[in-house]
Motif scaffolding. Structure first.
Motif, PDB file in Angstrom:
ATOM      1  N   MET A   1     -40.174 -23.274 -83.455  1.00  0.00           N
ATOM      2  CA  MET A   1     -41.247 -22.320 -83.167  1.00  0.00           C
ATOM      3  C   MET A   1     -40.810 -21.279 -82.142  1.00  0.00           C
ATOM      4  N   GLU A   2     -40.098 -21.745 -81.127  1.00  0.00           N
ATOM      5  CA  GLU A   2     -39.649 -20.815 -80.089  1.00  0.00           C
ATOM      6  C   GLU A   2     -38.686 -19.794 -80.653  1.00  0.00           C
ATOM      7  N   SER A   3     -37.767 -20.274 -81.546  1.00  0.00           N
ATOM      8  CA  SER A   3     -36.806 -19.345 -82.138  1.00  0.00           C
ATOM      9  C   SER A   3     -37.516 -18.324 -83.009  1.00  0.00           C
ATOM     10  N   GLU A   4     -38.577 -18.770 -83.713  1.00  0.00           N
ATOM     11  CA  GLU A   4     -39.331 -17.839 -84.539  1.00  0.00           C
ATOM     12  C   GLU A   4     -40.037 -16.808 -83.670  1.00  0.00           C
ATOM     13  N   SER A   5     -40.590 -17.251 -82.536  1.00  0.00           N
ATOM     14  CA  SER A   5     -41.261 -16.339 -81.618  1.00  0.00           C
ATOM     15  C   SER A   5     -40.281 -15.324 -81.052  1.00  0.00           C
ATOM     16  N   THR A   6     -39.089 -15.758 -80.699  1.00  0.00           N
ATOM     17  CA  THR A   6     -38.067 -14.857 -80.174  1.00  0.00           C
ATOM     18  C   THR A   6     -37.659 -13.835 -81.226  1.00  0.00           C
ATOM     19  N   ALA A   7     -37.528 -14.321 -82.464  1.00  0.00           N
ATOM     20  CA  ALA A   7     -37.151 -13.422 -83.556  1.00  0.00           C
ATOM     21  C   ALA A   7     -38.233 -12.375 -83.794  1.00  0.00           C
ATOM     22  N   ASP A   8     -39.497 -12.804 -83.687  1.00  0.00           N
ATOM     23  CA  ASP A   8     -40.601 -11.853 -83.878  1.00  0.00           C
ATOM     24  C   ASP A   8     -40.593 -10.787 -82.782  1.00  0.00           C
ATOM     25  N   ARG A   9     -40.336 -11.232 -81.532  1.00  0.00           N
ATOM     26  CA  ARG A   9     -40.304 -10.279 -80.426  1.00  0.00           C
ATOM     27  C   ARG A   9     -39.141  -9.294 -80.599  1.00  0.00           C
ATOM     28  N   PHE A  10     -38.006  -9.820 -81.060  1.00  0.00           N
ATOM     29  CA  PHE A  10     -36.845  -8.966 -81.284  1.00  0.00           C
ATOM     30  C   PHE A  10     -37.153  -7.929 -82.366  1.00  0.00           C
ATOM     31  N   LYS A  11     -37.850  -8.373 -83.401  1.00  0.00           N
ATOM     32  CA  LYS A  11     -38.210  -7.455 -84.478  1.00  0.00           C
ATOM     33  C   LYS A  11     -39.162  -6.373 -83.980  1.00  0.00           C
ATOM     34  N   GLU A  12     -40.121  -6.784 -83.120  1.00  0.00           N
ATOM     35  CA  GLU A  12     -41.053  -5.810 -82.564  1.00  0.00           C
ATOM     36  C   GLU A  12     -40.323  -4.762 -81.719  1.00  0.00           C
ATOM     37  N   VAL A  13     -39.344  -5.219 -80.947  1.00  0.00           N
ATOM     38  CA  VAL A  13     -38.565  -4.302 -80.124  1.00  0.00           C
ATOM     39  C   VAL A  13     -37.802  -3.321 -80.997  1.00  0.00           C
ATOM     40  N   ILE A  14     -37.161  -3.854 -82.033  1.00  0.00           N
ATOM     41  CA  ILE A  14     -36.381  -3.009 -82.940  1.00  0.00           C
ATOM     42  C   ILE A  14     -37.259  -1.933 -83.569  1.00  0.00           C
ATOM     43  N   GLU A  15     -38.476  -2.321 -83.968  1.00  0.00           N
ATOM     44  CA  GLU A  15     -39.355  -1.384 -84.655  1.00  0.00           C
ATOM     45  C   GLU A  15     -39.984  -0.360 -83.707  1.00  0.00           C
ATOM     46  N   SER A  16     -40.079  -0.700 -82.417  1.00  0.00           N
ATOM     47  CA  SER A  16     -40.728   0.202 -81.471  1.00  0.00           C
ATOM     48  C   SER A  16     -39.759   1.156 -80.782  1.00  0.00           C
ATOM     49  N   VAL A  17     -38.442   0.961 -80.962  1.00  0.00           N
ATOM     50  CA  VAL A  17     -37.460   1.844 -80.337  1.00  0.00           C
ATOM     51  C   VAL A  17     -37.601   3.254 -80.916  1.00  0.00           C
ATOM     52  N   PRO A  18     -37.622   4.303 -80.052  1.00  0.00           N
ATOM     53  CA  PRO A  18     -37.808   5.670 -80.558  1.00  0.00           C
ATOM     54  C   PRO A  18     -36.594   6.250 -81.273  1.00  0.00           C
ATOM     55  N   SER A  19     -35.471   5.554 -81.231  1.00  0.00           N
ATOM     56  CA  SER A  19     -34.271   6.005 -81.951  1.00  0.00           C
ATOM     57  C   SER A  19     -34.185   5.275 -83.284  1.00  0.00           C
ATOM     58  N   GLY A  20     -33.490   5.914 -84.223  1.00  0.00           N
ATOM     59  CA  GLY A  20     -33.235   5.234 -85.478  1.00  0.00           C
ATOM     60  C   GLY A  20     -32.154   4.188 -85.280  1.00  0.00           C
ATOM     61  N   LEU A  21     -32.467   2.924 -85.565  1.00  0.00           N
ATOM     62  CA  LEU A  21     -31.492   1.836 -85.419  1.00  0.00           C
ATOM     63  C   LEU A  21     -31.021   1.382 -86.791  1.00  0.00           C
ATOM     64  N   ILE A  22     -29.702   1.387 -86.957  1.00  0.00           N
ATOM     65  CA  ILE A  22     -29.091   0.984 -88.220  1.00  0.00           C
ATOM     66  C   ILE A  22     -27.991  -0.011 -87.894  1.00  0.00           C
ATOM     67  N   MET A  23     -28.056  -1.205 -88.515  1.00  0.00           N
ATOM     68  CA  MET A  23     -26.999  -2.200 -88.306  1.00  0.00           C
ATOM     69  C   MET A  23     -26.164  -2.305 -89.572  1.00  0.00           C
ATOM     70  N   VAL A  24     -24.841  -2.310 -89.345  1.00  0.00           N
ATOM     71  CA  VAL A  24     -23.900  -2.339 -90.459  1.00  0.00           C
ATOM     72  C   VAL A  24     -23.019  -3.576 -90.318  1.00  0.00           C
ATOM     73  N   ASN A  25     -22.786  -4.296 -91.435  1.00  0.00           N
ATOM     74  CA  ASN A  25     -21.941  -5.498 -91.374  1.00  0.00           C
ATOM     75  C   ASN A  25     -20.462  -5.126 -91.480  1.00  0.00           C
ATOM     76  N   THR A  26     -19.618  -6.129 -91.515  1.00  0.00           N
ATOM     77  CA  THR A  26     -18.170  -5.885 -91.521  1.00  0.00           C
ATOM     78  C   THR A  26     -17.705  -5.155 -92.781  1.00  0.00           C
ATOM     79  N   ASP A  27     -18.474  -5.233 -93.828  1.00  0.00           N
ATOM     80  CA  ASP A  27     -18.126  -4.527 -95.061  1.00  0.00           C
ATOM     81  C   ASP A  27     -18.628  -3.082 -95.073  1.00  0.00           C
ATOM     82  N   GLY A  28     -19.347  -2.703 -94.004  1.00  0.00           N
ATOM     83  CA  GLY A  28     -19.862  -1.344 -93.927  1.00  0.00           C
ATOM     84  C   GLY A  28     -21.188  -1.155 -94.633  1.00  0.00           C
ATOM     85  N   ASN A  29     -21.850  -2.273 -95.004  1.00  0.00           N
ATOM     86  CA  ASN A  29     -23.133  -2.187 -95.686  1.00  0.00           C
ATOM     87  C   ASN A  29     -24.283  -2.297 -94.682  1.00  0.00           C
TER      88      ASN A  29
END
Length: 306
Positions: A1-29
């Protein structure tokens, strides 16, 4: 439950950042695409997740970017992308726009990924372009254009001002504008110009000024209130045009006019004197003729009496 709560908070932070955030994996996708990135690029995240991040670049940059991306992954460290260069991205509608991009490597269970923070700076670039265009125009106008602070300190000095006043930019920036005023009028700006501009917003006048070589010139001046972004106190923008030649022509015309008036007056005086002299002679002739007639008449009466 705690890990899910942390993940939700992280997602909220990502969505509220005023910059466009793009994460790319090692394959460039693309594996992450936040709400601001959707607004910037015009894509829904479902349209780009799993696709190579080069889809967000103009076609001419894509092949070269693959090699640069792979090189970054070999020695990943936080840095600003494209320092000293203009960077461009591509929207879904095919339009290009200027961006700033910050890169940060992120260690995950799936390996090292890269989180890119993207900021749309197209409006800033347009504003910078307008400023550069205005600065270029200002550098090429022949009139003196310069900025003065409330205490009379010169803040800017264009080439036209150097041509009009004979002082260089290096000599004037940081100096007091009083150096261009005649002796005895050094406080003209602080006691007259600045108060009037503060009250009215602008002020037009003609003034005598001093050139760098000590010569005197006449300038037609328009002083306008100028709001400085760096301070709440406004400055005064001066636009001055050298009208010395015009003043000299006006003075010469006045002198010629005065001399012509004197000449006309003298001519009238001379003509009047001649006419008066002629009238005087005529009067004398008439007096003689009247005297002669009187004598003849008297002799006639005497003969009749006899």
């Amino acid at each position: 439950m705690e890990s899910e709560s942390t993940a939700d908070r992280f997602k909220e932070v990502i969505e509220s950042v005023p910059s466009g955030l793009i994460m790319v994996n090692t394959d460039g996708n693309i594996v992450l695409f936040n709400r601001q990135a959707e607004q910037i690029f015009g894509y829904l995240r479902g349209e780009v997740i799993g696709r190579p991040m080069e889809v967000l670049l103009p076609e001419r940059f894509r092949s070269a970017h693959v090699g640069m991306r792979q090189g970054f992954m070999k020695n990943a460290s936080p840095r600003q992308m494209g320092t000293g260069r203009d960077l461009f991205a591509l929207r879904k509608d095919g339009s290009e726009f200027a961006v700033e991009v910050g890169l940060n490597p992120v260690d995950t269970p799936e390996g090292t990924m890269v989180l890119a923070a993207v900021v749309d700076i197209s409006e800033r670039k347009k504003a910078e372009g307008r400023i550069q265009q205005q600065a270029q125009i200002l550098q090429n106008v022949h009139d003196a254009v310069f900025l003065i602070s409330a205490d009379g300190t010169v803040l800017s000095w264009n080439p036209g001002a150097t041509k009009v006043y004979g002082f260089t930019e290096e000599q004037m920036i940081g100096s007091n504008v009083s150096v261009v005023f005649p002796i005895g009028e050094e406080d003209r700006f602080t006691t007259r110009v600045y108060p009037i501009v503060s009250a009215r917003g602008s002020f037009e006048f003609v003034a005598k000024s001093i050139r760098g070589d000590g010569g005197e010139i006449y300038v037609a001046v328009r002083a306008s209130k100028f709001r400085r972004a760096a301070t709440a106190q406004h400055a005064v923008l001066i636009c001055a045009n050298d009208i010395t030649l015009q003043k000299q022509l006006e003075q010469r015309t006045l002198e010629i006019s005065e001399r012509e008036q004197q000449r006309i007056g003298q001519d009238i005086h001379d003509d009047l004197c001649q006419q008066l002299a002629g009238i005087g002679c005529l009067v004398k002739v008439l007096e003689k003729q009247i005297g002669d007639l009187h004598n003849v008449g008297a002799e006639g009466l005497a003969q009749l009496g006899q």
